[in-house]
Design a protein around this motif. Structure first.
Motif, PDB file in Angstrom:
ATOM      1  N   CYS A   1      -4.265  -2.357   1.381  1.00 35.34           N
ATOM      2  CA  CYS A   1      -3.969  -3.442   0.431  1.00 35.34           C
ATOM      3  C   CYS A   1      -4.496  -4.750   0.996  1.00 35.34           C
TER       4      CYS A   1
ATOM      5  N   ILE B 239      -4.743  -2.901  -4.198  1.00 40.06           N
ATOM      6  CA  ILE B 239      -4.496  -1.691  -3.409  1.00 40.06           C
ATOM      7  C   ILE B 239      -5.543  -0.657  -3.799  1.00 40.06           C
TER       8      ILE B 239
ATOM      9  N   ALA C 206       0.850  -1.206   0.000  1.00 37.50           N
ATOM     10  CA  ALA C 206       0.000   0.000   0.000  1.00 37.50           C
ATOM     11  C   ALA C 206       0.884   1.254   0.000  1.00 37.50           C
TER      12      ALA C 206
END
Ligand code: PLP
Length: 386
Positions: A78, A218, A70
Motif C-alpha cells: 500500500c 493497495i 494492505a
C-alpha cells in the motif's frame, strides 16, 4: 466482519524503535532521516520506497498505516497519499500513456472524471458507462488500458458484478482499478474478486472524524513500487506522519463505527420507505434481497451513505427539505461521525440531471453515529414541514 480484520485495526506498533511500550504509534514528525555514512546514505536512497530517507518518500508512521491497509484489503502493498484525489491522480498518471483509453464503470467520483477530461490533452481518451453496467466486454477497445470501477457508486449506490468485470478485463490484459471508499476494507474486499488495484479516500470512514484528509492505493508490490517512483514522488501528494497517526486512530474504531453506521442506515432506509414524499431509495439494503448473490458474495456489510428521490423534485423543494434538517448538517463529504446531507440539484440544472438519469429530487445522506432515533426524528420534522 472478519475477526482478523478487527485484530489488524487494533494491532500495536511493531516498529523496530524502542517506544517504551507506548500503545499509540509514534509520530515521526521529521522531513529528513540522516545516515551514519555517505555510503549508507547512497545505498538507502537507491531503495527509497522501503527505506527512510526523506518524508516525501517513506516515513515509519505512514508505513505502519500502509501495512495495516494492505493487510485489510488482502493486497501485497500500500502507498498512502495526502488525499483520495492524490491517490486517484497518481494511479492514472502511473498506469497511462498517450494513446490509451480508460473505461469508467458506474457513477465515478466527479473530480476523477475531471482528471480524465484533463488527460484528453495528453492523448488519453475515456468512456463513461451508464450506472449499473457490469457487461464491459462490448465497451473495451484495443487500446483500453484500464477499467475504473466504483461499486457501489456514491450517488445511486448501484452494485456491480465485480467477478464478471475482472474476469473480462483480465482476459484482455487490462488493469482494473476500484475505488472502495464506500465499503471500507471491512465490508468489501475487491482484490479477492480479482481487482488489481484498490483506492481509498481515508478522509471518509477510515479517518472517520472529519479532521483529516488522506488517500491510499493497495495492489501488487511491483505496481506499488513503480507508483512510489512515479505518481507518488513526482506528484508529491504526501500523507504526513501526523495525518497517518490520525488515520491510525480512526482505524482503531473502524469496526465499531461501521457496524453502527450500518445499523442506523438500515433503520433510516426502512423509515424512508414509509414516507409518501419519497419516490425511490438508493442503497444496497433497499435494492437487493440479502440472498441476492450480487450482494451476498461481495459484501459483509453496508455503509451509511445513501440517497433517495423526493417526488416531483425541483431545486426549491430539495432546498426547502435540506434547510429544515438540523441534525443532518449541510456539507460536501461523508463517512464521518456526523450525519450530513447534500444534493446534486442546482438552480436550473434539473433538465441536465434528468439527461444523466438522475432525479432532480435526489437527496444524499451520510448517516452518522448520533443514533437512528435522532436521525429519523430530524427527517420526520423536515418531511412534515414540506
Ligand atoms: N472517492 C470518492 C468516492 C469520494 O467521494 C471522494 C471524495 O469525496 C474521493 C474519492 C476523493 O477523496 P479526497 O476528498 O480524500 O481527495
Amino acid at each position: 466482519m472478519d475477526r482478523s480484520d478487527r485484530e489488524i485495526c487494533m494491532s500495536a506498533w511493531e516498529g523496530a524503535e524502542n517506544v517504551h511500550g507506548a500503545v499509540a504509534p509514534p509520530v515521526f514528525q521529521t522531513s529528513i532521516f540522516t545516515k551514519p555514512s555517505f555510503e549508507a546514505f547512497i545505498q538507502e536512497q537507491e531503495q527509497e520506497h522501503e527505506r527512510y530517507v526523506y518524508s516525501r518518500g517513506a516515513n515509519p508512521t505512514v508505513a505502519f498505516l500502509e501495512e495495516r491497509l494492505a493487510l485489510l484489503e488482502r493486497g501485497e502493498a500500500c502507498k498512502c497519499f495526502g488525499s483520495g484525489m492524490g491517490a486517484i491522480s497518481a494511479v492514472l498518471m502511473s498506469l497511462l500513456r498517450g494513446g490509451d483509453h480508460i473505461l469508467f464503470v458506474n457513477s465515478t467520483y466527479g473530480p476523477a472524471l475531471e482528471m480524465a477530461e484533463h488527460l484528453r490533452g495528453f492523448g488519453i481518451d475515456h468512456t463513461v458507462l451508464p450506472d449499473g453496467t457490469s457487461d464491459i466486454e462490448p465497451h473495451l477497445r484495443k487500446n483500453t488500458a484500464l477499467v475504473y470501477v466504483e461499486s457501489p457508486g456514491t450517488m445511486r449506490m448501484k452494485v456491480l458484478d465485480l467477478a464478471a468485470i475482472t474476469r473480462t478485463a483480465r482476459a484482455r490484459g487490462v488493469w482494473t482499478v476500484m475505488d472502495n471508499t464506500w465499503s471500507t476494507p471491512l465490508f468489501q474486499k475487491p482484490i479477492l474478486a480479482g481487482v488489481d488495484i484498490v483506492i481509498h479516500s481515508c478522509t471518509k470512514y477510515i479517518g472517520g472524524h472529519s479532521d483529516v484528509l488522506g488517500g491510499a492505493v493497495i495492489g501488487p508490490a511491483s505496481f506499488v513500487r513503480d507508483l512510489f517512483y512515479t505518481g507518488f514522488q513526482l506528484l508529491g501528494s504526501v500523507m504526513s506522519a501526523v495525518e497517518a497517526s490520525m488515520v491510525l486512530r480512526g482505524l482503531r474504531t473502524l469496526p465499531i463505527r461501521m457496524a453502527e453506521h450500518e445499523r442506523s442506515a438500515v433503520r433510516v432506509i426502512d423509515y424512508l420507505a414509509t414516507r409518501p414524499e419519497v419516490a425511490a431509495i438508493h442503497h444496497p439494503h433497499h435494492d437487493h434481497r440479502p440472498d441476492d448473490p450480487l450482494v451476498k458474495d461481495q459484501f459483509s456489510g453496508f455503509s451509511g451513505l445513501l440517497s433517495f428521490d423526493l417526488k416531483d423534485g425541483s431545486f426549491e423543494k430539495v432546498a426547502a427539505f435540506i434547510n429544515r434538517l438540523s441534525l443532518f448538517r449541510i456539507g460536501a463529504s461523508w463517512g464521518g461521525y456526523e450525519s450530513l446531507v447534500t444534493a446534486p440539484v442546482r438552480p436550473g440544472n434539473e433538465g441536465a440531471l434528468r439527461e444523466r438519469g438522475f432525479s432532480p429530487g435526489m437527496v444524499r445522506l451520510s448517516v452518522g453515529l448520533e443514533g437512528a432515533d435522532s436521525q429519523i426524528e430530524d427527517l420526520e420534522r423536515a418531511f412534515t414541514a414540506l
